[in-house]
Structure formats: structure tokens, C-alpha cells
Design a protein around this motif. Structure first.
Motif, PDB file in Angstrom:
ATOM      1  N   ILE A   1       0.875  -1.182   0.000  1.00 40.97           N
ATOM      2  CA  ILE A   1       0.000   0.000   0.000  1.00 40.97           C
ATOM      3  C   ILE A   1       0.908   1.227   0.000  1.00 40.97           C
ATOM      4  CG2 ILE A   1      -1.873   1.225   1.163  1.00 40.97           C
ATOM      5  CD1 ILE A   1      -2.587  -1.462   2.565  1.00 40.97           C
TER       6      ILE A   1
ATOM      7  N   ASP B   1       1.527  11.112 -11.671  1.00 41.38           N
ATOM      8  CA  ASP B   1       0.668   9.942 -11.433  1.00 41.38           C
ATOM      9  C   ASP B   1       0.952   8.806 -12.422  1.00 41.38           C
ATOM     10  OD1 ASP B   1      -1.338   8.798  -9.838  1.00 41.38           O
ATOM     11  OD2 ASP B   1      -2.865   9.183 -11.342  1.00 41.38           O
TER      12      ASP B   1
ATOM     13  N   ASP C   1       3.965   5.074 -12.325  1.00 45.04           N
ATOM     14  CA  ASP C   1       3.891   3.614 -12.144  1.00 45.04           C
ATOM     15  C   ASP C   1       3.770   2.903 -13.486  1.00 45.04           C
ATOM     16  OD1 ASP C   1       1.385   4.648 -12.572  1.00 45.04           O
ATOM     17  OD2 ASP C   1       0.344   3.200 -11.305  1.00 45.04           O
TER      18      ASP C   1
ATOM     19  N   LEU D   1       3.540   8.847  -5.664  1.00 45.75           N
ATOM     20  CA  LEU D   1       2.097   8.579  -5.726  1.00 45.75           C
ATOM     21  C   LEU D   1       1.344   9.903  -5.793  1.00 45.75           C
ATOM     22  CD1 LEU D   1      -0.257   6.520  -5.528  1.00 45.75           C
ATOM     23  CD2 LEU D   1      -0.243   6.933  -3.079  1.00 45.75           C
TER      24      LEU D   1
ATOM     25  N   ARG E   1      -2.176  10.130  -7.560  1.00 46.07           N
ATOM     26  CA  ARG E   1      -3.620   9.963  -7.799  1.00 46.07           C
ATOM     27  C   ARG E   1      -4.230  11.179  -8.494  1.00 46.07           C
ATOM     28  NH1 ARG E   1      -5.839   5.578  -6.507  1.00 46.07           N
ATOM     29  NH2 ARG E   1      -7.969   6.266  -6.311  1.00 46.07           N
TER      30      ARG E   1
ATOM     31  N   TYR F   1      -8.720  15.371  -4.011  1.00 46.57           N
ATOM     32  CA  TYR F   1      -7.960  14.984  -2.812  1.00 46.57           C
ATOM     33  C   TYR F   1      -7.259  16.183  -2.183  1.00 46.57           C
ATOM     34  CZ  TYR F   1      -8.718  10.104  -4.028  1.00 46.57           C
ATOM     35  OH  TYR F   1      -9.290   8.897  -4.306  1.00 46.57           O
TER      36      TYR F   1
ATOM     37  N   GLU G   1      -2.722   4.006  -2.422  1.00 49.75           N
ATOM     38  CA  GLU G   1      -3.071   3.087  -3.493  1.00 49.75           C
ATOM     39  C   GLU G   1      -2.442   1.732  -3.168  1.00 49.75           C
ATOM     40  OE1 GLU G   1      -3.731   4.483  -7.564  1.00 49.75           O
ATOM     41  OE2 GLU G   1      -1.743   3.658  -7.899  1.00 49.75           O
TER      42      GLU G   1
ATOM     43  N   VAL H   1      -1.196  -1.919  -4.485  1.00 44.45           N
ATOM     44  CA  VAL H   1      -0.828  -2.632  -5.723  1.00 44.45           C
ATOM     45  C   VAL H   1      -0.421  -4.062  -5.378  1.00 44.45           C
ATOM     46  CG1 VAL H   1      -0.118  -0.607  -7.050  1.00 44.45           C
ATOM     47  CG2 VAL H   1       1.539  -1.741  -5.576  1.00 44.45           C
TER      48      VAL H   1
ATOM     49  N   SER I   1      -3.115  -1.674  -9.747  1.00 44.98           N
ATOM     50  CA  SER I   1      -3.735  -1.143  -8.541  1.00 44.98           C
ATOM     51  C   SER I   1      -5.043  -1.884  -8.215  1.00 44.98           C
ATOM     52  CB  SER I   1      -4.025   0.341  -8.797  1.00 44.98           C
ATOM     53  OG  SER I   1      -4.985   0.795  -7.908  1.00 44.98           O
TER      54      SER I   1
ATOM     55  N   GLY J   1      -7.689   2.117  -3.827  1.00 45.80           N
ATOM     56  CA  GLY J   1      -7.118   3.462  -3.749  1.00 45.80           C
ATOM     57  C   GLY J   1      -8.040   4.356  -2.954  1.00 45.80           C
TER      58      GLY J   1
ATOM     59  N   VAL K   1     -11.948   4.953   0.958  1.00 46.21           N
ATOM     60  CA  VAL K   1     -11.193   3.994   0.156  1.00 46.21           C
ATOM     61  C   VAL K   1     -12.135   3.314  -0.827  1.00 46.21           C
ATOM     62  CG1 VAL K   1     -11.528   2.280   1.981  1.00 46.21           C
ATOM     63  CG2 VAL K   1      -9.834   1.854   0.239  1.00 46.21           C
TER      64      VAL K   1
END
Length: 501
Positions: A205, A235, A238, A320, A322, A327, A333, A335, A352, A355, A378
């Protein structure tokens, strides 16, 4: 108007072109002409042929798939309830203005509906914005709720990776004014519980904070107006290497190469409490009020997560971001690392699986007086989890039961339909899950075979002798063991033999 002979001649022409492997464009043109002629002809020839497929980005679920899905839902709902959540539901479409401006660059993925007379509507894109609208509309300032429902995105989805245009979201949110980081820590604990419970393999996480990101952008020399757009580039780290993300920031989004290099130094950092302590001492970041606040809260969060005993699977990760605009604080998040499985050579490429984060300003956007209700929540990525479990079941050839029937009411002789129906009615009335074959005089072998095929564990057999003696013969399908049970004790016996340990 085409007549039948003309249609036949055209069909023959198409056949010849296909035989001669003519140019595909030419074949397509002649096929279209043939279809048009058939349509003009009317009658059977012109009947519209339905295309039997589901729309792009959607799928059907077979009974077997639904059985796996129910299992997953039950695990998730059990966890939400264990943490004291209530449940709500909201309409599948909202006023378009409710959704506009809440999703940043993703707003282009919203499905708008045709004007149905007065109201401009869109299909919901997630469950968070409708939740914020619900809180503001009903003046609710304090609730812990979960909501499981379908959402819609006009994406170009990779369905093999568990991405769709219509898919379920499972959301858990805590709204209300509380002391910092306690609800946030509980949300992470919930993700940890669900992913552990579903036994999906190793997971991580990742946690960050919008304030740390914004502070980092400020000290790296990103202009205020570019925060959100640079955020959506970060973002992508990843999925893309840093060099590509950097060239997007500089080339497409007009950021100076120096600022991008500064960002690069930070976003490649990840760790735990030690990293938080190090950044609190960072000469640039510690001078930024937002970043300092975020790092202070992150430290507190990690202290609570240590008490919950879950820091082994949690990483403070500065890359990270998002992409969603709403937010305001902690973001996270989950994975899956790599698929631990003996059956499949290819690891399932699923990223993912959950999140969420804190969004303290969203409810205020809807409230006429701008009253804020702090929220943290979440979302569990049910479709991706489902994809993995489905592939796993396929690989292991595990037999999945699609019904919960406990007993089949059967007979060994003819002319016992009435007795079977009487008995099954008694069982249904007592809450037993029972089936009977829809034939007057079914063969015993066929009845037993039906149980084998569908996984029904017991057969209650009525016969003339049993009726005289006031008993029912109960047969265990797996072991073929048979016992005579007094009719008045049958319900109890079935319950005992089929109760879950």
C-alpha cells in the motif's frame, strides 16, 4: 427495388470475389450492397440480423463467475460491517453539473446522456462525488458508510486487465470532524484486511499526501497554475519511466527542465518513518508550510499504522499522485506485487487494486454556504480482484458450486410425484434449500447424476416402503452412505449434515 434474382446474382458475385481473394475493400463494398438489396426485398430475406454481443467495455457474468463475485463481495461487506459502516445507495445518473469539474483531466471520460426534457444528466463516474452531493443535500456532517454499485467511464479499456466501461466500485468512507489521522489509519487497515482476507498474494500500500506533493512542486519551482496538470504527469510514474514523464512535463506541459529535475530527485524516494524524518529535516521542504503539515501528519499516520501492526506492507512513496482533483490530504493506493501461483506461467498483469484518500473540500463545493465536511475514504478495485480470482479458478480447475441447494427430493419408484411435492414443500417451509426434478417419473440414476453434476450433497428418497414406515431415506452423494431418518427428524438431520463448520 431489388428482386430475388438480382439478390442471388449479387450473392454469387460476392462468393466469387471471396474465392478469388479479391481486395478486402472491394469485398466489403459488394457485401454492403448485398445487405442493402436484401433489406429492400423485405420478408425473411430482409429481416434485421441482430449482432449478438455486449457493448464495448462491458461483459456478462455467468453463474460460475457470479458465484466467485458473490464470495468477493461477501468478504468486502463483512469487513466494512466489522468496522461499523452503514450502507446507502444513490441514482445511477446525476445532474451533469454535479459531476463537472471534479475529476480533472478525467472529466472527458464521463458519459453524458441525451437531454430527456429539461435536465442535463450524466452517468456517475465514481461513488465519491454522489456521496458528497448526498451529504450536502441532506446536511449530514457525520457518517461512516459503504456503497457498492456500478459506475461508468468512457475509457478505452484493456478488458484483459480487468478494466471496463461499466464496473463495480466498493467504497468505504468516514465523514466528520475527528482528530487527525485516526480515520485515515482505519481506512488503510481496512484495505490491508480485505487484501489479506482474499489471499491475492503479496501487496503493497503506497501512501503520500497531497500537501507534501504541492509543497514539493512549490519548492521545485512549479508555478501554481501548473500544479494539477504536473500532478497528473507524476501519477503516470507507475506506468512510464521517469524520462518519459519528464519529457511530457517539459515538452507538453511547458515546465522548465530544471524544475522537472528537482521533482525527479524527490519522486524517486520511498520508505517509511525514517524517510519522513529525513524529509522533515530537508532544507527546502521543511521551509514549506504545506509540506511540513503533510509530513507531520504522515509521521502520525505511520505511528498509528505501527500500532495496527501493518507497516510491513506500507510504503511512503513520493511518486504517488492519484490524478483526481478532489484529494486534499493523505492519498493511498494498493498494488499487487507479483502473482504467486504455481499453475500459471504468465503472471497476471494487474496493477492497482484499491485506492483512496482524504477529500476535505468536496462536500463544501455542493453546500450553498460552503460548509465543509472532512472526509476520508477507500475504493476497492473489485473488477481487477475479480479478474485475478477468475484466472486462478480457471487454472486450478476448482469446481465452483453455482447453487446452494442442500438436498434433492427424489423417488426410486413411479407414481410418487405427489409424495415428492409434499415432502419438498415441508422442506421449503422449514427453510431448507431443496430441489426436485420436473418429471413425473424420473429415473433414480438421473436424479443422482443431477446431484453429482450440480454439487448437491444430499438426496432425500421417498419410496412406498419408506412411506409406510414413516421414514425418508437420506443418501450422502459423496460417500453413497444411506440412512433411514424419521420424517419428523428429517429437517434437523439435513441441517446438521449441511451446516458449515
Amino acid at each position: 427495388m431489388a428482386d430475388e434474382s438480382a439478390v442471388r446474382a449479387q450473392a454469387e458475385a460476392v462468393r466469387r470475389l471471396k474465392q478469388d481473394k479479391a481486395d478486402p475493400d472491394e469485398i466489403a463494398k459488394e457485401v454492403a450492397k448485398l445487405l442493402e438489396m436484401k433489406a429492400q426485398l423485405g420478408g425473411d430475406e430482409g429481416k434485421h440480423k441482430f449482432v449478438l454481443k455486449t457493448p464495448k467495455g462491458t461483459r456478462d457474468y455467468s453463474p460460475k463467475q457470479m458465484a466467485i463475485r458473490e464470495r468477493v463481495f461477501n468478504a468486502i461487506i463483512t469487513c466494512f460491517k466489522r468496522h461499523g459502516a452503514e450502507v446507502i445507495d444513490t441514482p445511477v445518473f446525476e445532474l451533469k453539473e454535479t459531476l463537472t469539474g471534479k475529476y480533472g483531466e478525467d472529466s472527458k471520460l464521463i458519459y453524458d446522456l441525451k437531454d430527456q426534457g429539461g435536465e442535463l444528466l450524466s452517468l456517475r463516474y465514481d461513488l465519491t462525488v454522489p456521496f458528497a452531493r448526498y451529504l450536502a443535500m441532506n446536511k449530514i456532517t457525520n457518517i461512516k458508510r459503504y456503497h457498492i454499485a456500478k459506475v461508468y467511464r468512457r475509457d478505452n479499456p484493456a478488458m484483459t486487465r480487468g478494466r471496463y466501461r461499466e464496473f463495480y466500485q466498493c467504497d468505504f468512507d468516514i465523514a466528520g470532524q475527528f482528530d487527525p489521522m485516526i480515520p485515515d489509519a482505519e481506512c488503510l487497515k481496512i484495505v490491508h484486511e480485505i487484501l489479506s482476507d482474499l489471499q491475492l498474494g503479496d501487496f503493497l500500500i503506497k501512501v503520500n499526501d497531497r500537501r507534501i506533493l504541492d509543497g514539493m512542486f512549490a519548492v521545485c519551482g512549479v508555478p501554481d497554475s501548473k500544479f494539477r496538470t504536473i500532478c497528473s504527469s507524476v501519477d503516470k510514474l507507475d506506468k512510464m519511466p521517469w524520462e518519459e514523464v519528464k519529457s511530457e512535463m517539459v515538452g507538453e506541459k511547458g515546465l522548465s527542465p530544471e524544475a522537472a529535475d528537482h521533482i525527479g530527485e524527490y519522486v524517486q524516494l520511498h520508505g517509511g518513518l525514517d524517510l519522513i524524518e529525513r524529509l522533515l529535516q530537508d532544507p527546502k521542504l521543511s521551509q514549506n508550510k504545506l509540506a511540513k503539515e503533510g509530513l507531520g501528519d504522515m509521521k502520525l499516520l505511520f505511528e498509528y499504522l505501527t500500532l495496527f501492526g501493518i507497516t510491513g506492507q506500507i510504503s511512503f512513496d513520493l511518486s504517488l499522485a492519484r490524478g483526481l482533483d478532489y484529494y486534499t490530504g493523505v492519498i493511498f493506493e494498493a498494488v499487487l506485487l507479483q502473482q504467486e501461483n504455481d499453475h500459471v506461467e504468465e503472471p497476471v498483469s494487474v496493477g492497482s487494486v484499491a485506492g483512496g484518500g482524504r477529500y476535505d473540500g468536496l462536500v463544501g463545493m455542493f453546500d450553498p454556504k460552503g460548509r465543509k465536511v472532512p472526509c476520508v475514504g477507500v475504493s476497492i478495485g473489485i473488477e481487477r480482484i475479480f479478474s485475478i480470482l477468475e484466472q486462478r479458478v480457471e487454472a486450478s480447475e476448482e469446481k465452483i458450486r453455482t447453487t446452494e441447494t442442500q438436498v434433492l427430493v427424489a423417488s426410486a419408484q413411479k407414481k410418487l410425484l405427489e409424495e415428492r411435492l409434499k415432502l419438498i414443500s415441508e422442506l421449503w417451509n422449514a427453510g431448507i434449500k431443496a430441489e426436485v426434478l420436473y418429471k413425473k417419473n424420473p429415473k433414480l440414476l438421473n436424479q443422482l447424476q443431477y446431484c453429482e453434476d450440480t454439487g448437491i450433497p444430499l438426496v432425500a428418497i421417498v419410496g412406498e416402503q419408506e412411506l409406510k414406515d414413516g421414514v425418508v431415506k437420506l443418501r450422502v452423494v459423496a460417500t453413497r452412505e444411506e440412512v433411514n431418518v424419521r420424517r419428523e427428524n428429517l429437517v434437523e438431520e439435513i441441517r446438521m449434515r449441511t451446516s458449515q463448520p
